[in-house]
Design an enzyme around this catalytic site. Sequence first.
Site, short mmCIF file in Angstrom:
data_model
loop_
_atom_site.label_atom_id
_atom_site.label_comp_id
_atom_site.label_asym_id
_atom_site.label_seq_id
_atom_site.Cartn_x
_atom_site.Cartn_y
_atom_site.Cartn_z
N ASP A 21 0.86 -1.17 0.00
CA ASP A 21 0.00 0.00 0.00
C ASP A 21 0.91 1.24 0.00
O ASP A 21 2.09 1.16 0.36
CB ASP A 21 -0.89 -0.04 1.24
CG ASP A 21 -1.75 1.19 1.38
OD1 ASP A 21 -2.39 1.57 0.39
OD2 ASP A 21 -1.78 1.77 2.49
N ASP A 49 -0.34 5.12 0.81
CA ASP A 49 -0.70 6.05 1.89
C ASP A 49 -0.78 5.31 3.23
O ASP A 49 -1.54 4.36 3.38
CB ASP A 49 -2.06 6.69 1.61
CG ASP A 49 -2.05 7.57 0.37
OD1 ASP A 49 -0.99 8.11 0.05
OD2 ASP A 49 -3.11 7.70 -0.27
N ASP A 75 -2.09 -0.59 5.86
CA ASP A 75 -2.35 -0.02 7.18
C ASP A 75 -3.83 0.12 7.51
O ASP A 75 -4.17 0.56 8.61
CB ASP A 75 -1.70 1.36 7.29
CG ASP A 75 -2.41 2.40 6.44
OD1 ASP A 75 -2.83 3.45 6.99
OD2 ASP A 75 -2.57 2.18 5.23
#
Length: 230
Positions: free
Chosen positions: A16, A18, A181
């Site tokens: 990922d 961001d 996240d």
Amino acid sequence: MVTLSLPRRITHVLLDLDGTLTDSAPGIIASLRTGFTDAGFDVPSDEVLRTFVGPPLGASLTRMGLSAADAATTIAAYRRDFEAYGMFDNSVFGGVPEALAGLRETGVRLLVATAKPERYARQIVAHFGLDGYLTGGLDGVHGAADYEAGEAQGKEVVVERAVAHAVALGADAGQIVMVGDREHDVHAAAHHGVPTVGVTWGYAAPGELEAAGAAAIATTPEELRKLLTS
């Protein structure tokens, strides 16, 4: 919910962007404030805006009650500000480059899979020099297509493309792992039978990753490197 286990041998990792590689919240939140204002809507609190970082923006706007047309208007206003100011109000998390270098040294192939529009994701990855760690450089960055008619492309579609790329590079489907996240990273990867290592330095609420079914949790980039190579 079924929690997928990490494979004994990991050859390809989907990252990922961001909240996992970069701390992009400052620029995204500032541009969201401008986007809501310019579109003529009340600006949500910073606490609410922070939940927008990571998931597809269209989905977040729909979830808070905006119609497809109003979401499209807000996204257009957000993007104008983001392209001019917010995109590089961003930084790489400490320890991430070292972890990526360590993974590359062990032969792990790295790709990016992000809900951010691909044209933005590639600019950000290049700006911070992260493309040097990816297999194929910027060709290893998979992001969402641009929104049309206010509809958001789900992360499942992006992960599907990234998994196909990994398989084309020689990966066995059972040796691919997602790293993210937020819960949508876990869910999107699980949709394709891929387990996720959740990272705690991003934007998840306490317990979010565990509840979503993350296979393991890393609290630092070095711990992540060890988890993926042990």
